[in-house]
Motif scaffolding. Structure first.
Motif, short mmCIF file in Angstrom:
data_model
loop_
_atom_site.label_atom_id
_atom_site.label_comp_id
_atom_site.label_asym_id
_atom_site.label_seq_id
_atom_site.Cartn_x
_atom_site.Cartn_y
_atom_site.Cartn_z
N GLY A 13 0.78 -1.23 0.00
CA GLY A 13 0.00 0.00 0.00
C GLY A 13 0.81 1.29 0.00
N GLY A 15 2.19 2.53 -2.63
CA GLY A 15 1.99 3.20 -3.91
C GLY A 15 2.84 2.63 -5.04
N LYS A 16 3.27 1.39 -4.89
CA LYS A 16 4.08 0.73 -5.92
C LYS A 16 3.40 0.75 -7.29
N SER A 17 2.14 0.33 -7.31
CA SER A 17 1.45 0.23 -8.60
C SER A 17 1.22 1.61 -9.20
N THR A 18 0.88 2.56 -8.34
CA THR A 18 0.67 3.94 -8.80
C THR A 18 1.96 4.48 -9.40
N ASN A 170 6.97 8.32 -1.44
CA ASN A 170 5.64 8.64 -1.95
C ASN A 170 4.74 9.16 -0.82
N ARG A 171 3.79 9.97 -1.20
CA ARG A 171 2.78 10.51 -0.28
C ARG A 171 3.38 11.44 0.77
N PRO A 201 4.43 13.91 -4.01
CA PRO A 201 3.56 14.47 -2.97
C PRO A 201 2.29 13.66 -2.76
N SER A 203 -1.37 13.48 -3.03
CA SER A 203 -2.08 14.22 -4.07
C SER A 203 -3.51 13.75 -4.21
N LEU A 207 -5.07 10.53 -6.45
CA LEU A 207 -6.01 9.56 -5.87
C LEU A 207 -7.28 9.50 -6.72
#
Ligand code: ADP
Length: 237
Positions: A13, A15-18, A170-171, A201, A203, A207
């Motif tokens: 969770g 954000g690997k895929s993102t 990330n994030r 950032p 964002s 999302l």
């Protein structure tokens, strides 16, 4: 031949895929041929993020098991031009490093970049991706659990003889500073010797667009961060 980059994390969770999809989109926009393979067994998300939900017929386990030719499993992202995808199966499969190596050797002739989105943790997909990749991007969020698990993942990569590891945080948002996670992150550069290559950032636009399967608007900070990340990776080639 393609440069193969694994996108990994310790914790799920982060954000690997993102990161895989958005980085892939910016590399493709720079004129590179990009294939994104989702090796996350039992979870599928890159198709949604890349606006291609419902288009997958064959997944990576079909390809690895010889049920179909790899070209048949490719889906083109309708929102990010030039980004090709092969999705993960819904059911947990087994990824054999040798099978993946044989496959990526064939694919490498046709692409500039192959991004391998691994599953969270250090299981079979991580091990298989390690065998085939030349570079690893470690995607962490600035919180103690993600940092610790990221350290462990980095150690496994280094012990495996992997030297080309880069950190993507990330994030990063206002709460990052409340929690004092900036100091932890800074020290992580020493403790695991992972060089920072990108800061994405937190964002709301990211999302929203990824959930809707739409392209991330260009006038956003997140878009700029992914564009910078892609540029840095292109600069290392
Ligand atoms: P993983 O592949 O590591 O499991 P995902 O890419 O699926 O993680 O992201 C997990 C969740 O976090 C998703 O809902 C995604 O939209 C959200 N997310 C990821 N990166 C960001 C970001 N920079 N800003 C806001 N939300 C994000």
């Amino acid at each position: 031949a393609a440069q193969i980059i694994m996108v990994a994390s310790g914790k799920g969770g982060t954000g690997k895929s993102t990161v895989s999809v958005l980085l892939g989109s910016r590399l493709a926009a720079a004129g590179k041929k990009v294939l994104l393979i989702e090796l996350d067994s039992g979870l599928r998300s890159v198709d949604i993020i890349a606006g291609a939900a419902g288009r997958t017929v064959y997944d990576i386990s079909d390809v690895l098991c010889g049920r179909c030719d790899w070209r048949k499993a490719i889906v083109e992202s309708p929102v990010y031009k030039g980004l090709s995808l092969i999705s993960a199966p819904y059911e947990r499969g087994n990824v054999q490093p040798q099978q993946l190596a044989k496959l990526t050797r064939k694919m490498a002739k046709h692409y500039d970049f192959i991004l391998v989105d691994t599953a969270a943790g250090l299981g079979a997909p991580f091990a298989a991706a390690m065998v085939v990749s030349q570079m690893a991007l470690l995607v962490l969020t600035p919180d103690p659990v993600a940092l610790r698990d990221g350290h462990i993942a980095a150690d496994v990569l280094y012990e495996g003889g992997f030297t080309n590891v880069r950190l993507v945080v990330n994030r990063v948002g206002p709460s990052t500073f409340d929690k004092g996670a900036v100091a932890d992150l800074d020290e992580c550069i020493d403790t695991v010797a992972v060089q920072l290559i990108g800061v994405i950032p937190e964002s709301a636009a990211l999302l929203k667009s990824t959930a809707a399967g739409e392209a991330l608007p260009e006038n956003t900070l997140a878009w700029r961060a992914f564009d910078n990340l892609a540029r840095r990776i292109l600069g290392q080639q």
